[in-house]
Design an enzyme around this catalytic site. Structure first.
Site, PDB file in Angstrom:
ATOM      1  N   ASP A 179      -5.253  -0.669  12.210  1.00  0.00           N
ATOM      2  CA  ASP A 179      -4.682   0.430  12.668  1.00  0.00           C
ATOM      3  C   ASP A 179      -4.837   0.635  14.169  1.00  0.00           C
ATOM      4  O   ASP A 179      -5.904   1.500  14.804  1.00  0.00           O
ATOM      5  CB  ASP A 179      -4.987   1.688  11.842  1.00  0.00           C
ATOM      6  N   GLU A 188      -2.896   5.737  14.805  1.00  0.00           N
ATOM      7  CA  GLU A 188      -2.220   6.627  13.796  1.00  0.00           C
ATOM      8  C   GLU A 188      -2.420   7.953  14.565  1.00  0.00           C
ATOM      9  O   GLU A 188      -3.545   8.287  14.852  1.00  0.00           O
ATOM     10  CB  GLU A 188      -2.969   6.470  12.566  1.00  0.00           C
ATOM     11  N   HIS A 211      -9.393  -1.931   9.204  1.00  0.00           N
ATOM     12  CA  HIS A 211      -9.521  -2.043   7.791  1.00  0.00           C
ATOM     13  C   HIS A 211      -9.622  -3.239   7.150  1.00  0.00           C
ATOM     14  O   HIS A 211      -8.638  -4.112   6.906  1.00  0.00           O
ATOM     15  CB  HIS A 211      -8.156  -1.286   7.277  1.00  0.00           C
TER      16      HIS A 211
END
Ligand code: NAG
Ligand code: NAG
Ligand code: NAG
Ligand code: NAG
Ligand code: NAG
Ligand code: NAG
Ligand code: NAG
Length: 477
Positions: free
Chosen positions: A210, A213, A224
């Protein structure tokens, strides 16, 4: 004889497998992005923005919806029959705009939330998703996030999806129709690996990086990892035992720097800015181990280093490293799954294999987006960390929420942005000369020189000229 029958039978199956609808010809909106090298500058590439398959009309040949509320078990009694009966429909340019709030202009993509937001991918002219390999590289984009309020998430990230969208005998639609989504939450969507998830029992797991975000009040950068080599289809407890859904996030507000990012703050979300994310390896090559994920912002031509944070036991840091993630687990009460699933090194192995670019605008008003922008859920062993200045009172429905991502670039470290900052011209330091005003500040090569909301220098130093990329961004080229 036997082989002839076999071939004929498999041809029929192939011809009938989940195909594409013919009601609307797919017209993925065009966009450009750039690849850059330190030696040769940037090269522009044509691509397009394709809508995820989960957002599309999936119907039978007689135009009955296959999934009016979950997949209809008469049309979809099993995987094979479902694939034979259901077609995934195209979306034309007008539909992208009016149904999904998706428009492009040059190198810019705008998403308007409307009734449900959207998730899109970058698609190459080949018909496959653009395959990004960012180890020992940086990924850069401009964003106007002023109109993304609390409770909404304007996200840009990598998932290790199959670049062809999982084309198979059961999925003839593929990347051109936005199939094949997976992420570290192992979502149980309408598809798994591009095949219709007719009974909703299967999840699609893969490594997820990511990059962004955020909304106008909070931002988070989160690897992740999953301890799997690429995408897998999961069922049952496997869906919660191969990936790290929490990740090792870097959120300046949560980590003790609440005045770095937000309206009127160091990175002022009232105005557009540039986001640079660097994937640094231990040996300075693309085959090394991922050792740091660095973040740099540029706003009004000024380079802003990421917020420095101080987690107990570590020197002040402004980048994600394995040390930070390990230490954060102790001090900020994160689940230890980041390391269980391979930590930063595992994330790097995934990025080295390649990833698909995902961009989305979504909301979570009912339960709040507080893991991103407010007081995160209660953990019996901790009071929960405050991640941003959002509450239930200001996380309210706003169909006009919108974001513009533009000027996507990927390339050598430090090659996608101008690090030289022109000194501001102070009026008192200019020599008093009759009636002539002080010369305007000039912008350097690659620097921003215009665009909506931009207030920096608009003149480029010789020999460069100011060229418009999109309404939000002009650049000295
Ligand atoms: C499921 O599909 C069948 C066959 O097309 C149809 O008769 C039935 O009404 C559908 N059920 C729902 C809930 O849409
Ligand atoms: C799928 O369902 C159809 C229709 O009920 C049936 O004819 C077929 O044998 C089933 N296929 C499998 C693999 O179960
Ligand atoms: C998108 O649709 C809106 C509303 O119909 C219209 O005003 C706008 O011009 C359209 N934008 C593009 C890029 O087509
Ligand atoms: C698309 O990706 C698949 C899977 O990697 C590959 O086999 C195929 O050659 C690619 N197609 C094109 C046109 O590049
Ligand atoms: C659900 O569908 C998958 C195939 O898509 C199948 O393997 C599984 O057995 C099905 N589960 C149930 C409960 O029907
Ligand atoms: C939080 O937001 C409120 C307005 O909603 C503002 O008055 C306050 O200054 C903000 N606090 C921080 C730390 O950003
Ligand atoms: C990129 O720039 C930073 C800051 O100037 C510097 O520390 C780093 O060594 C540079 N990296 C490369 C690969 O040029």
């Amino acid at each position: 004889m036997l082989s002839v029958i076999f071939v004929a039978a498999s041809l029929i199956t192939f011809a009938l497998a989940q195909g594409v609808g013919t009601e609307t010809t797919e017209q993925a909106p065009p966009i450009t992005y750039s690849t850059c090298t330190t030696s040769d500058g940037c090269v522009t590439h044509d691509a397009s923005i394709v809508l995820d398959g989960n957002f599309r009309w999936i119907h039978t040949a007689d135009l009955t919806s296959c999934n009016p509320a979950g997949f209809n078990q008469t049309i979809c009694p099993n995987e094979t029959t479902c694939a034979e009966n259901c077609l995934i429909e195209g979306v034309d340019l007008a539909g992208y705009n009016t149904t999904y709030g998706i428009t492009t202009d040059g190198d810019a993509l705008s998403l308007v939330f409307g009734t449900g937001g959207a998730r899109v991918y970058l698609l190459d002219p080949s018909g496959n998703y653009t395959d990004f390999k960012v180890m020992n590289q940086e990924f850069t984009f401009d964003i106007n996030i002023a109109n993304v309020p609390c409770g909404y998430n304007a996200a840009l990230y990598f998932s290790e999806m199959e670049v062809d969208g999982g084309l198979s005998s059961l999925n003839k639609a593929g990347a051109k129709y936005g199939t094949g989504y997976c992420d570290s939450q192992c979502p149980k969507g309408d598809f798994f690996d591009g095949i219709i998830n007719y009974n909703g029992s299967l999840g699609a797991c893969c490594n997820e990086m990511d990059i962004w975000e955020a909304n106008s009040k909070a931002t988070q950068l989160t690897p992740h990892p999953c301890n799997i080599p690429s995408e897998i289809t999961c069922s049952g407890s496997q869906c919660t035992s191969v990936c790290d859904p929490s990740g090792c996030d870097f959120n300046p507000f949560r980590m003790g720097n609440p005045s770095f990012y937000g309206p009127g703050m160091t990175v002022d979300t009232n105005k557009p800015f540039t986001v640079v994310t660097q994937f640094v390896t231990d040996d300075g090559t693309a085959t090394g181990t991922l050792s740091e994920i660095r973040r740099i912002y540029i706003q009004d031509g000024v380079v802003i280093q990421n917020a420095a944070v101080n987690i107990a036991g570590l020197p002040e840091v402004n980048a994600i490293s394995q040390e930070l993630c390990t230490d954060k687990i102790d001090t900020l009460f994160d689940a230890a799954s980041f390391n269980t699933f391979g930590g930063l090194a595992q994330m790097g192995e995934s990025l080295a294999r390649g990833a698909v670019l995902v961009i989305s605008l979504w909301d979570s008003l009912g339960s709040g987006m507080f893991w991103l922008d407010g007081l995160e859920g209660s953990n019996p062993s901790s009071p929960g960390a405050l991640r941003g200045n959002c509450t239930t009172a200001n996380s309210v429905s706003d169909p006009s929420a919108s974001v513009t991502f533009s000027n996507i670039k990927v390339g050598d470290l430090n090659s996608t942005f101008a690090s030289a900052v022109p000194p501001p011209i102070s009026s008192s330091s200019s020599a008093p000369t009759s009636t002539a005003s002080a010369p305007a500040a000039t912008q350097t090569h690659w620097g921003q020189c215009g665009g909506m909301f931009y207030s920096g220098p608009t003149v480029c130093g010789s020999p460069f000229t100011c060229q418009e990329s999109n309404p939000y961004y002009s650049q000295c080229l």
